[in-house]
Design a protein around this motif. Structure first.
Motif, PDB file in Angstrom:
ATOM      1  N   ARG A   1      -4.660  -2.458   9.559  1.00  0.00           N
ATOM      2  CA  ARG A   1      -4.976  -2.842   7.990  1.00  0.00           C
ATOM      3  C   ARG A   1      -4.370  -4.365   7.994  1.00  0.00           C
TER       4      ARG A   1
ATOM      5  N   GLU B   1     -13.018  -0.265  -0.766  1.00  0.00           N
ATOM      6  CA  GLU B   1     -12.117   0.682  -0.109  1.00  0.00           C
ATOM      7  C   GLU B   1     -10.566   0.181   0.027  1.00  0.00           C
TER       8      GLU B   1
ATOM      9  N   ARG C   1       0.974  -1.317   0.101  1.00  0.00           N
ATOM     10  CA  ARG C   1       0.109  -0.052   0.195  1.00  0.00           C
ATOM     11  C   ARG C   1       0.745   1.216   0.081  1.00  0.00           C
TER      12      ARG C   1
ATOM     13  N   GLU D   1      -7.434   1.686  -1.535  1.00  0.00           N
ATOM     14  CA  GLU D   1      -6.238   1.989  -0.858  1.00  0.00           C
ATOM     15  C   GLU D   1      -4.681   1.178  -1.560  1.00  0.00           C
TER      16      GLU D   1
END
Lengths: 463, 463
Positions: B175, A451, A182, A455
């Motif tokens: 995350r 989402e 990410r 990301e």
């Protein structure tokens, strides 16, 4: 429950009143008396509930409910003794029952060994399936086996070093699983197919005796008795020759069988050694099963296979490696390798260890000189740029003072399954995946949210 | 090299001729005599090369070359003895030298402790950086510490069980790293933030005492002294109350310090226990450093922090969990939880273990009744469908005979770094990543080929 007694400890405490806790197992009603087995992690015992206030609670109990009981340990009447089972000579007369948790009726019978069921339902309800004594024993056996290996190697100066799981892609014969980054969009980590390069870097770093019980990952199409993730005993030693690695592994395996499976017999020690050529000529296989009777699960026939060809031709006529591109050739073939001559005749220092017809491990002495490793990659068809891109870090490391080194990796799931007498590795893995790589218990893999994809700056390309 | 002698074994063999192998360390020329230290995994020793044919080879040697030598162990002349260092009273008079590998000049000095360098260059050449005695000691210390934990728990009936790395996404506060599935395009595995759900499923499966040295993964923005992947001691026990888990961990930590670090002093046993309120009121922190002198690295001040609020309000006014959504409230708050009343006052069974101002572990008794866990998720704002989707498998498992259970997880990297006296966890990890999650040695993460993306049916969305 600090005053809880485990069921395995009951036998020496006849007459005492104890607190037990566990799962309701088989139940048998005999009018005024309710008999049922209580099961905990250590075993089973028969409980007896007579008439009285506790009878009402006992009457409600169903299989797999979790309870705590207080009761007195008694010898069974002579004619009720069952000498075939643990605790068959005693029973617990129950004074109190506390229900800790109820349980819905299980979707399958837990009194069988589970082999009659479709595997999918076992995996979906793995937390029930694992309650079977057979699978509990497998988990315990696996723990003891891994512990034995760790103790054995630690006593001999090896240290266990953890190497990364979020790593870089390497060509080791299968597809890598990729992990999008990410923080660096468009870039990916790869999950390691083995810690091969890291363990070689540890040798360069001066760790002379390394091992690791290591998780490895391969994204393969036809899995058969394989798993997307599996466990290796990974081991590497500096300043060694082939013979020393083989002897260490052989003595470890012999000690392991002697300690953990004293009832099993190793067919032959020292382990027979066959060259690849001999194995193919005599048995038509490089994983020969040397047992006289192939169904004899009490006999363990280990053997070594050595002297494999280093390279073989692919369908397109290019050279590929048969085992491991990082291996050294046998010393007498080093000149041929460096010159790229008579490539098909070069013999690698690879040694495989075979048990009852299954390959349970393989290793080699490595190419610790960068020019020799570069020669391998040239034969495999990499140009200088591709070599630098894929192996630059390892080649650089080898140019900075690499000791001679070699090692091995065992397929631990396979070894445990053979020694436990199980037909496949899923029986010795707590939470295995299906042949399609699905975790039916957790429901993985699964869709993620828009989402999450955003990301990661990824789009699903459904063309 | 089966007749090789390790350098640590030289001291009792004065007069003997031995074969050594290792790295050329510091070199000092004195005219006709060449002195240099040889270093292997066990230590250093001074070699002396006099005039003669071997002098020519010795003259070529440069730091970090790998050599094999044959030489005679001699006592040093009285005035040359250095009693400050190991082997300071002896030297090896070299008869033969064999160069096993040359080495390019290292990009930095390996005779320092490395702290003066930019960390990036240390990580890029980690295989050199790790040759420093300090880092070798850290790797060995980490091995011994983890081994001690494994031995301690195994002796007490715990078994180590490996749980999956390719798993399913779970909301644990950070995350997830995602792994695209090639066989199920558009679907993803998630790497586990911890084995929390698997260890609870093992409790439901009847494994009463579980532990694992477990790799965990969190994709976080600001990492500070964190790593994308890190290691936990993960532990869970069935049929226990809070006190038993705390006592087990406390006795393990005390035994560990006594065995591995006899020179260090634990400030207070039993470990002081502070409620969250007390810690905040007295120290303004829920990770108080109880050492009288904060710079005293020989003193280890452990303490427990308990009685945390279960929930706190987010900026948007919604409730979130302070520690772990799977925890049970303290028993006296169960009614409030089930009714969803006075939510801010509910106290969790969470217990954190703090060492010298750092949280090194935390755990709790879990909500083993599905209705209680469901109540937590309702407070956290999940509707029935979201609860079923995210936690259905765990809630189902808890409805099928889950024993009361609880456990803990230690941040192993942090514990090792504090005990080793290191300022950050990267010093006790063999191959750490940078703060941006980069592996500078292997060059990960990196671009992948269009073919790889196509196989995964993914597109990079560079908008």
């Amino acid at each position: 429950m600090q005053n809880r007694t485990r069921i395995e400890d009951l036998k020496n405490r006849i007459g005492e009143t104890v607190t037990l806790a566990g799962w309701v197992d088989v139940r048998r009603d005999h009018g005024q008396l309710i008999f049922f087995d209580l099961r905990d992690g250590s075993g089973k015992v028969q409980l007896v509930v007579g008439p009285g206030p506790v009878h009402e609670t006992a009457d409600k109990l169903r299989p797999e409910w979790v309870i705590e009981v207080i009761g007195q340990i008694k010898k069974r009447p002579e004619k009720m003794v069952n000498s075939e089972i643990a605790n068959g000579d005693l029973e617990v007369e129950v004074g109190e029952i506390k229900i800790l948790n109820q349980a819905e009726t299980p979707p399958f019978d837990l009194q069988t060994d589970g082999r009659e069921l479709a595997e999918e339902i076992r995996l979906e309800y793995r937390y029930l399936d694992l309650r079977r004594p057979r699978l509990q024993q497998n988990l315990h056996f696996r723990h003891r086996l891994v512990k034995f290996i760790r103790d054995y190697l630690s006593e001999r100066g090896f240290i266990e070093v953890e190497t990364p799981i979020l790593s870089q892609t390497t060509p080791e014969g299968a597809r890598d699983y990729l992990v999008p980054s990410r923080l660096q969009p468009g870039q990916f980590y790869a999950l390691p197919q083995s810690p091969q390069q890291y363990k070689q870097l540890l040798m360069v770093a001066g760790v002379e005796k390394y091992f690791q019980i290591a998780r490895c990952f391969r994204d393969e199409d036809t899995r058969g008795d394989r798993q997307p993730e599996f466990t290796q005993l990974d081991l590497e030693m500096a300043f060694v020759e082939q013979e020393e690695v083989m002897i260490l592994n052989e003595t470890l395996l012999i000690a392991l069988v002697k300690e953990l499976l004293p009832g099993k017999k190793i067919l032959q020690t020292p382990f027979p050694r066959l060259t690849y050529r001999e194995a193919m000529d005599e048995y038509g296989s490089d994983r020969p099963d040397l047992r006289p009777n192939k169904n004899d699960s009490q006999t363990l026939a280990f053997c070594w296979i050595t002297d494999f060809p280093f390279f073989e031709k692919t369908e397109t006529g290019a050279w590929t490696f048969t085992h491991n591109p990082f291996s050294a050739p046998k010393p007498e073939f080093m000149e041929q390798l460096l010159k790229g001559e008579k490539i098909g005749e070069i013999i690698t220092s690879q040694y495989d260890i075979v048990l009852n017809g299954s390959e349970i491990g393989g290793g080699s002495i490595r190419n610790h000189r960068p020019e020799a490793l570069r020669a391998v990659f040239r034969i495999l068809g990499y140009d200088a740029a591709a070599i630098a891109r894929n192996f630059g870090h390892l080649l650089q490391a080898l140019a900075r003072g690499a000791p001679p080194h070699g090692g091995i990796a065992w397929g631990l799931d396979r070894l445990v399954s053979i020694l436990a007498g199980e037909p496949n590795i899923r029986e010795v893995i707590a939470f295995p995946k299906t042949g399609e790589g699905r975790d039916l218990l957790m429901g993985a893999p699964a869709a993620v949210t828009p989402e999450q994809l955003k990301e990661l700056k990824l789009k699903i390309d459904s063309r």
